[in-house]
Design an enzyme around this catalytic site. Structure first.
Site, PDB file in Angstrom:
ATOM      1  N   HIS A  59      34.893   1.599   4.313  1.00 28.76           N
ATOM      2  CA  HIS A  59      36.124   0.805   4.354  1.00 28.76           C
ATOM      3  C   HIS A  59      36.866   0.882   3.021  1.00 28.76           C
ATOM      4  CE1 HIS A  59      38.123  -3.088   6.015  1.00 28.76           C
ATOM      5  NE2 HIS A  59      38.946  -2.440   5.211  1.00 28.76           N
ATOM      6  N   HIS A  61      40.880   1.890   1.111  1.00 34.01           N
ATOM      7  CA  HIS A  61      42.321   2.147   1.250  1.00 34.01           C
ATOM      8  C   HIS A  61      42.752   3.054   0.101  1.00 34.01           C
ATOM      9  CE1 HIS A  61      42.859  -1.070   4.290  1.00 34.01           C
ATOM     10  NE2 HIS A  61      41.892  -1.666   3.620  1.00 34.01           N
ATOM     11  N   ASN A  93      46.186   2.185   7.434  1.00 32.61           N
ATOM     12  CA  ASN A  93      47.407   1.380   7.265  1.00 32.61           C
ATOM     13  C   ASN A  93      48.275   1.927   6.142  1.00 32.61           C
ATOM     14  OD1 ASN A  93      45.597   0.566   5.257  1.00 32.61           O
ATOM     15  ND2 ASN A  93      46.353  -1.533   5.212  1.00 32.61           N
ATOM     16  N   ASP A 150      43.026  -1.939  10.777  1.00 32.53           N
ATOM     17  CA  ASP A 150      42.677  -2.817   9.657  1.00 32.53           C
ATOM     18  C   ASP A 150      43.912  -3.196   8.855  1.00 32.53           C
ATOM     19  OD1 ASP A 150      40.821  -4.157   7.803  1.00 32.53           O
ATOM     20  OD2 ASP A 150      41.576  -2.657   6.410  1.00 32.53           O
ATOM     21  N   HIS A 177      39.765  -6.073  12.246  1.00 31.30           N
ATOM     22  CA  HIS A 177      40.097  -7.053  11.209  1.00 31.30           C
ATOM     23  C   HIS A 177      40.420  -8.353  11.944  1.00 31.30           C
ATOM     24  CE1 HIS A 177      42.594  -8.060   7.385  1.00 31.30           C
ATOM     25  NE2 HIS A 177      42.597  -9.131   8.148  1.00 31.30           N
ATOM     26  N   ASN A 276      42.378 -10.608   1.702  1.00 35.31           N
ATOM     27  CA  ASN A 276      42.227 -10.964   3.120  1.00 35.31           C
ATOM     28  C   ASN A 276      40.967 -10.315   3.671  1.00 35.31           C
ATOM     29  OD1 ASN A 276      44.818 -11.971   2.746  1.00 35.31           O
ATOM     30  ND2 ASN A 276      45.816 -10.302   3.829  1.00 35.31           N
ATOM     31  N   ASP A 303      36.094  -2.587   1.103  1.00 35.96           N
ATOM     32  CA  ASP A 303      37.500  -2.902   1.378  1.00 35.96           C
ATOM     33  C   ASP A 303      38.322  -2.658   0.107  1.00 35.96           C
ATOM     34  OD1 ASP A 303      39.840  -3.642   2.628  1.00 35.96           O
ATOM     35  OD2 ASP A 303      39.445  -5.787   2.596  1.00 35.96           O
TER      36      ASP A 303
END
EC number: 3.5.2.3
Length: 422
Positions: A59, A61, A93, A150, A177, A276, A303
């Site tokens: 996970h 980004h 995303n 997500d 999510h 979040n 994350d």
């Protein structure tokens, strides 16, 4: 050839835990034995160090395409290597979102240039619209490893059911999510501190565990596999445990920040502690640790959510984006708050950071064995490490800067090559 001498070799898959040598050639481990001599091999003295499978983070980004002022695939991969990670899974995303084969192929082309294994999910719905499924089959064939929206929860139970049915048909799973917007206030602030200190309606616990309850029961009904991302509430752990008890195929991950700290961190670290789901209560922190110990939660995932300093440093903290950079502190936080704290053994921790996440996606990773991949992390589990603001990532939005943690990555080896050296 690369020879790693005298390290404590730990493999969660086989249970191997002994001081021995590891010989690497052509991207593979060719020998693990108590004493190996190999003329002319490059040698790493791992005396006093742990030799473990390369860490796996499912996970992250990396913000490419469209938000590369925050991070890109190259700097993200460098951050991963610095944190001991040899395999990562990017979320979709981005801008545009990874919703079609063309965007996916461009991202994978960029990822293929990196020295670590950079994989990606595609979105569940087209451009995150929450209404129309993407072409799961075409995206899987083009190299996506799974599916997630997500960042944005799926409000439509109809879409969740359709996505699960399609994923099951294709022998894959969806990752969710869970924060129901209809039950939530301002994101990034747990409801207690939001009310008492910031005088706003914050992110509620019920928004997480009620939506989760819906989705695990849809998974139960469809006999599909659902993976719950970054759970943070005591009740959420109970929901997963309940669903697993029914026989539903539900897996779950927790991020290091949620077993390390509570909502109070917002008062000292400001927007860097805004994320979040938000940091919660001490009872929640304890509960996710218990979930890791009992095996209800099988995966630790960062994350990793980098943001530019100007985006985080705004006058109104409610306007700052949520998320923190995580790849370069994950192992140290886990060693500090789980192993040093006496909650998990080192082997149990490694299982949740290597073998389990790899197994979830059927990656050829997360274990050490002869003829297996030479993806290896070498670290000092006992070293004190002061976290400063110098990261390999483009971003430094970490609430852990200034903290002294346990554990220091010394070498990261991927496909037999040293990709990071402290």
């Amino acid at each position: 050839m690369l020879l790693i001498k005298n390290g404590r070799v730990m493999d969660p898959k086989s249970g191997l835990d002994q001081v021995c040598d590891v010989l690497v050639q052509d991207g593979k481990i060719i020998k693990i034995a108590s004493e190996i001599t190999e003329e002319g091999a490059e040698t790493i003295d791992a005396t006093g160090l742990v030799v473990a499978p390369g860490l796996v983070d499912i996970h992250v980004h990396f913000r490419e395409p469209g938000q590369t002022h925050k991070e890109d695939i190259h700097t993200g991969a460098l951050a991963a290597a610095a944190g001991g990670f040899t395999t990562v899974v990017m979320m979709a995303n981005t801008s545009p979102t990874i919703s079609d084969v063309e965007t996916l192929q461009a991202v994978l082309q960029s990822a293929a240039k990196e020295k670590i294994n950079v994989k990606t999910v595609a979105t569940i719905t087209k451009n995150f619209n929450g209404k129309n499924l993407t072409d799961f089959k075409a995206l899987l064939e083009a190299g996506a490893v799974g599916f997630s929206d997500d960042g944005i929860p799926l409000e439509s139970s109809k879409i969740v059911k359709e996505a699960m049915e399609e994923a099951k048909k294709l022998n894959t799973f969806i990752s969710l999510h869970e924060e129901d917007p209809g039950l939530n206030g301002v994101l990034g602030f747990n409801e207690n501190i939001a009310r008492e200190h910031f005088h706003i309606c914050g992110a509620t616990g019920v928004a997480e565990y009620a939506m989760m309850a819906r989705d695990v029961m849809i998974a139960y009904a469809t006999k599909a596999h659902v993976h719950i991302q970054h759970l943070s509430k005591e009740e959420s752990v109970k929901v997963v445990e309940f669903a697993q008890g029914l026989g539903a195929e539900v897996t779950a991950e927790v991020a290091p920040q949620h077993f390390s700290k509570t909502e109070a961190l917002l008062l000292t670290q400001g927007s860097n502690a805004k994320m979040n789901p938000p940091l919660r209560l001490e009872s929640d922190r304890r509960a996710v640790i218990e979930g890791l110990k009992s095996g209800v939660i099988t995966v630790i995932a960062t994350d990793h959510a980098p943001h530019h300093v100007d985006e985080k440093n705004v006058e109104d903290i409610t306007k700052a984006p949520s998320g923190m950079t995580g790849l370069e502190t994950s192992l140290s936080l886990s060693l500090t708050y789980l192993v040093e704290a006496g909650e998990l053994s080192l082997m149990e921790l490694l299982e949740k950071m290597t073998y389990n996440p790899a197994k979830l996606y059927n990656f050829e990773a997360g274990y050490l064995a002869e003829n297996g991949p030479a993806d290896i992390t070498i670290f000092d589990a006992k070293a004190d490490r002061f976290v400063d603001s110098h990261f390999a990532s483009k971003a430094a939005n970490s609430p852990f800067i200034g903290e002294t943690l346990k554990g220091q990555v010394k070498y990261t080896i991927c496909k037999g090559q040293i990709v990071y050296q402290a």
